[in-house]
Design a protein around this motif. Structure first.
Motif, PDB file in Angstrom:
ATOM      1  N   GLU A 216     -83.289  11.829 -18.233  1.00 32.39           N
ATOM      2  CA  GLU A 216     -83.532  13.259 -18.335  1.00 32.39           C
ATOM      3  C   GLU A 216     -82.379  13.997 -19.019  1.00 32.39           C
ATOM      4  O   GLU A 216     -82.579  15.040 -19.645  1.00 32.39           O
ATOM      5  CB  GLU A 216     -83.739  13.808 -16.924  1.00 32.39           C
ATOM      6  CG  GLU A 216     -84.282  15.171 -16.969  1.00 32.39           C
ATOM      7  CD  GLU A 216     -84.636  15.732 -15.611  1.00 32.39           C
ATOM      8  OE1 GLU A 216     -84.405  15.089 -14.588  1.00 32.39           O
ATOM      9  OE2 GLU A 216     -85.151  16.854 -15.620  1.00 32.39           O
TER      10      GLU A 216
ATOM     11  N   TRP B  80     -86.694  17.242 -11.290  1.00 26.79           N
ATOM     12  CA  TRP B  80     -87.788  16.289 -11.411  1.00 26.79           C
ATOM     13  C   TRP B  80     -88.646  16.305 -10.163  1.00 26.79           C
ATOM     14  O   TRP B  80     -88.223  16.767  -9.105  1.00 26.79           O
ATOM     15  CB  TRP B  80     -87.256  14.880 -11.708  1.00 26.79           C
ATOM     16  CG  TRP B  80     -86.480  14.216 -10.608  1.00 26.79           C
ATOM     17  CD1 TRP B  80     -86.975  13.368  -9.656  1.00 26.79           C
ATOM     18  CD2 TRP B  80     -85.055  14.314 -10.347  1.00 26.79           C
ATOM     19  NE1 TRP B  80     -85.955  12.936  -8.834  1.00 26.79           N
ATOM     20  CE2 TRP B  80     -84.767  13.500  -9.229  1.00 26.79           C
ATOM     21  CE3 TRP B  80     -84.010  15.012 -10.958  1.00 26.79           C
ATOM     22  CZ2 TRP B  80     -83.474  13.360  -8.700  1.00 26.79           C
ATOM     23  CZ3 TRP B  80     -82.727  14.881 -10.419  1.00 26.79           C
ATOM     24  CH2 TRP B  80     -82.473  14.055  -9.323  1.00 26.79           C
ATOM     25  N   SER B  81     -89.864  15.815 -10.320  1.00 18.44           N
ATOM     26  CA  SER B  81     -90.789  15.683  -9.187  1.00 18.44           C
ATOM     27  C   SER B  81     -91.281  14.240  -9.167  1.00 18.44           C
ATOM     28  O   SER B  81     -91.534  13.699 -10.241  1.00 18.44           O
ATOM     29  CB  SER B  81     -92.016  16.580  -9.347  1.00 18.44           C
ATOM     30  OG  SER B  81     -91.674  17.827  -9.848  1.00 18.44           O
TER      31      SER B  81
ATOM     32  N   TYR C   9     -90.806  25.006 -13.148  1.00 15.53           N
ATOM     33  CA  TYR C   9     -90.414  24.324 -14.383  1.00 15.53           C
ATOM     34  C   TYR C   9     -90.493  25.324 -15.526  1.00 15.53           C
ATOM     35  O   TYR C   9     -91.464  26.096 -15.602  1.00 15.53           O
ATOM     36  CB  TYR C   9     -91.380  23.189 -14.695  1.00 15.53           C
ATOM     37  CG  TYR C   9     -91.110  21.923 -13.932  1.00 15.53           C
ATOM     38  CD1 TYR C   9     -90.159  21.012 -14.372  1.00 15.53           C
ATOM     39  CD2 TYR C   9     -91.819  21.627 -12.771  1.00 15.53           C
ATOM     40  CE1 TYR C   9     -89.903  19.841 -13.674  1.00 15.53           C
ATOM     41  CE2 TYR C   9     -91.573  20.468 -12.061  1.00 15.53           C
ATOM     42  CZ  TYR C   9     -90.611  19.574 -12.526  1.00 15.53           C
ATOM     43  OH  TYR C   9     -90.362  18.422 -11.823  1.00 15.53           O
TER      44      TYR C   9
ATOM     45  N   GLY D 164     -95.078  14.614 -21.036  1.00 14.40           N
ATOM     46  CA  GLY D 164     -96.102  15.213 -20.169  1.00 14.40           C
ATOM     47  C   GLY D 164     -95.984  14.634 -18.780  1.00 14.40           C
ATOM     48  O   GLY D 164     -94.919  14.656 -18.183  1.00 14.40           O
ATOM     49  N   ALA D 165     -97.084  14.076 -18.309  1.00 11.47           N
ATOM     50  CA  ALA D 165     -97.064  13.459 -16.978  1.00 11.47           C
ATOM     51  C   ALA D 165     -96.324  12.130 -17.070  1.00 11.47           C
ATOM     52  O   ALA D 165     -96.602  11.303 -17.922  1.00 11.47           O
ATOM     53  CB  ALA D 165     -98.483  13.243 -16.486  1.00 11.47           C
ATOM     54  N   GLU D 166     -95.384  11.951 -16.171  1.00 15.85           N
ATOM     55  CA  GLU D 166     -94.650  10.690 -16.092  1.00 15.85           C
ATOM     56  C   GLU D 166     -95.185   9.877 -14.914  1.00 15.85           C
ATOM     57  O   GLU D 166     -95.810  10.413 -13.999  1.00 15.85           O
ATOM     58  CB  GLU D 166     -93.164  10.974 -15.848  1.00 15.85           C
ATOM     59  CG  GLU D 166     -92.447  11.604 -17.019  1.00 15.85           C
ATOM     60  CD  GLU D 166     -92.024  10.580 -18.068  1.00 15.85           C
ATOM     61  OE1 GLU D 166     -91.026   9.911 -17.898  1.00 15.85           O
ATOM     62  OE2 GLU D 166     -92.757  10.463 -19.071  1.00 15.85           O
TER      63      GLU D 166
ATOM     64  N   TRP E 258     -88.863   5.295 -14.982  1.00 15.78           N
ATOM     65  CA  TRP E 258     -89.609   6.531 -15.268  1.00 15.78           C
ATOM     66  C   TRP E 258     -90.126   6.482 -16.700  1.00 15.78           C
ATOM     67  O   TRP E 258     -89.356   6.507 -17.658  1.00 15.78           O
ATOM     68  CB  TRP E 258     -88.711   7.751 -15.059  1.00 15.78           C
ATOM     69  CG  TRP E 258     -88.566   8.113 -13.615  1.00 15.78           C
ATOM     70  CD1 TRP E 258     -88.067   7.315 -12.619  1.00 15.78           C
ATOM     71  CD2 TRP E 258     -88.916   9.359 -12.994  1.00 15.78           C
ATOM     72  NE1 TRP E 258     -88.091   7.987 -11.419  1.00 15.78           N
ATOM     73  CE2 TRP E 258     -88.600   9.243 -11.626  1.00 15.78           C
ATOM     74  CE3 TRP E 258     -89.456  10.558 -13.470  1.00 15.78           C
ATOM     75  CZ2 TRP E 258     -88.813  10.294 -10.720  1.00 15.78           C
ATOM     76  CZ3 TRP E 258     -89.671  11.593 -12.571  1.00 15.78           C
ATOM     77  CH2 TRP E 258     -89.359  11.450 -11.218  1.00 15.78           C
TER      78      TRP E 258
ATOM     79  N   THR F 129     -89.042   9.335 -19.918  1.00 20.03           N
ATOM     80  CA  THR F 129     -87.667   9.428 -19.412  1.00 20.03           C
ATOM     81  C   THR F 129     -86.838   8.169 -19.698  1.00 20.03           C
ATOM     82  O   THR F 129     -85.686   8.269 -20.123  1.00 20.03           O
ATOM     83  CB  THR F 129     -87.671   9.734 -17.892  1.00 20.03           C
ATOM     84  OG1 THR F 129     -88.633  10.762 -17.636  1.00 20.03           O
ATOM     85  CG2 THR F 129     -86.320  10.196 -17.421  1.00 20.03           C
TER      86      THR F 129
ATOM     87  N   LYS G 106     -92.763  14.056 -12.909  1.00 21.30           N
ATOM     88  CA  LYS G 106     -92.466  15.028 -13.976  1.00 21.30           C
ATOM     89  C   LYS G 106     -90.960  15.258 -14.069  1.00 21.30           C
ATOM     90  O   LYS G 106     -90.268  15.221 -13.060  1.00 21.30           O
ATOM     91  CB  LYS G 106     -93.174  16.349 -13.653  1.00 21.30           C
ATOM     92  CG  LYS G 106     -93.039  17.431 -14.716  1.00 21.30           C
ATOM     93  CD  LYS G 106     -93.922  18.625 -14.348  1.00 21.30           C
ATOM     94  CE  LYS G 106     -93.629  19.847 -15.202  1.00 21.30           C
ATOM     95  NZ  LYS G 106     -93.933  19.661 -16.623  1.00 21.30           N
TER      96      LYS G 106
ATOM     97  N   GLY H  71     -88.029  17.981 -16.153  1.00 23.56           N
ATOM     98  CA  GLY H  71     -87.924  19.187 -16.982  1.00 23.56           C
ATOM     99  C   GLY H  71     -86.808  20.089 -16.508  1.00 23.56           C
ATOM    100  O   GLY H  71     -86.083  19.755 -15.563  1.00 23.56           O
TER     101      GLY H  71
END
Ligand code: PBE
Length: 297
Positions: free
Chosen positions: A54, A98-99, A111, A121-123, A251, A255, A278, A280
């Protein structure tokens, strides 16, 4: 004609603005609200450990959005402490968030929108093993392959640890409370006697939770489990070299894209153990900005 007059007028207006600027000698009066937010934070994005994927994405965002911010490396723990301090005083702060993460349960956060899609996008979080673990430890392989849980599961563990619970105790309790789920992970695997499995992880709160839970499950199946806490680069290097048998902290797709492409010949990806992750830039909801673009103003 009208156009010309407007031009003249705007020249006059500009001159007045310039005079005011020079005249008052105090910069703050000519600054916009957004600039003052940046100044209050010293144009700093509060980051985490330098090896985190990240952090690279945050630096890319600074470039792509042409921000005058710098991303300051620290650690996951220092970042959440800085967030807690700022939140208490309603001060502006931007963190690399992050989530899943307990911080969203504890604070009202958002975010920042990322219209350029720098953070992906979705990780998902994948389980990655050293090539050959399947043959060497088929039972551990089976368990690692079947390991899958949800953001809610992970956050429950994270929150209890953050509330001061002992990591091992919290993991143990979660396993006791979620026998059905755990029995799906161990389904078809035989108990072993004292074989060793090495798991590497980074001290991110999410990975402390997942690695301890799966580690304990492997232990309950008879493995001697060694957990080694390292930085992100060394974690990937360890699973590539075989120093670690597995990680549950990959991730993807964005990431850790660089890490997995560097080591793709040496590792095997067993796929997601958690969907809907996620990363960000995250700010408290009381901040009057919504998009990374707002930071460029
Ligand atoms: N994180 C948490 C890590 C992965 C897990 C988002 C801080 C990162 O490499 O950025």
């Amino acid at each position: 004609m009208i156009k010309n007059n407007w031009k003249k007028l705007s020249v006059v207006a500009l001159s007045i603005a310039a005079l005011t600027f020079v005249g008052c000698g105090n910069k703050t009066e000519t600054k916009t609200a957004d600039t003052s937010i940046g100044e209050k934070m010293n144009y700093k994005i509060t980051g985490i450990d330098a090896g985190a994927g990240e952090m690279k994405l945050a630096e890319q965002a600074v470039k792509d959005y042409k921000l005058k911010y710098t991303v300051q490396a620290s650690s996951g723990a220092a970042m959440t402490q800085a967030l807690a301090d700022a939140y208490k005083n309603k001060e502006p702060i931007i963190v690399t968030g992050w989530s899943p993460h307990w911080m969203f349960g504890k604070y009202d956060l958002k975010y920042l929108k990322d219209p350029k899609g720098v953070f992906g996008g979705a990780e998902h979080i994948d389980t990655v093993i050293h090539k050959g673990v399947k043959e060497k430890e088929p039972n551990a392989y089976k368990i690692l392959d079947q390991f899958a849980w949800t953001s809610t599961d992970m956050e429950a563990v994270m929150l209890k640890i953050n509330d001061g619970g002992d990591v091992k105790e919290v993991a143990k309790q979660w396993i006791t409370d979620n026998k059905d789920k755990v029995s799906k992970w161990t389904k078809g695997a035989k108990k072993v006697d004292g074989k060793t499995i090495n798991l590497a992880y980074v001290a991110w709160d999410s990975e402390i939770a997942s690695t301890n839970v799966i580690g304990l499950v492997l232990e309950d199946m008879g493995y001697k489990v060694k957990l080694t806490q390292v930085d992100a680069g060394p974690m990937w290097a360890a699973v590539a070299s075989g120093d670690a048998d597995a990680i549950v902290s990959a991730w993807l797709p964005a990431t850790h894209a660089k890490y997995i492409s560097d080591y793709k010949d040496k590792v095997e990806n067993l796929g997601p153990n958690l969907q809907g992750a996620k990363v960000g830039l995250v700010v408290p909801k009381y901040m009057n900005i919504d998009s990374i673009e707002d930071l460029a103003k």
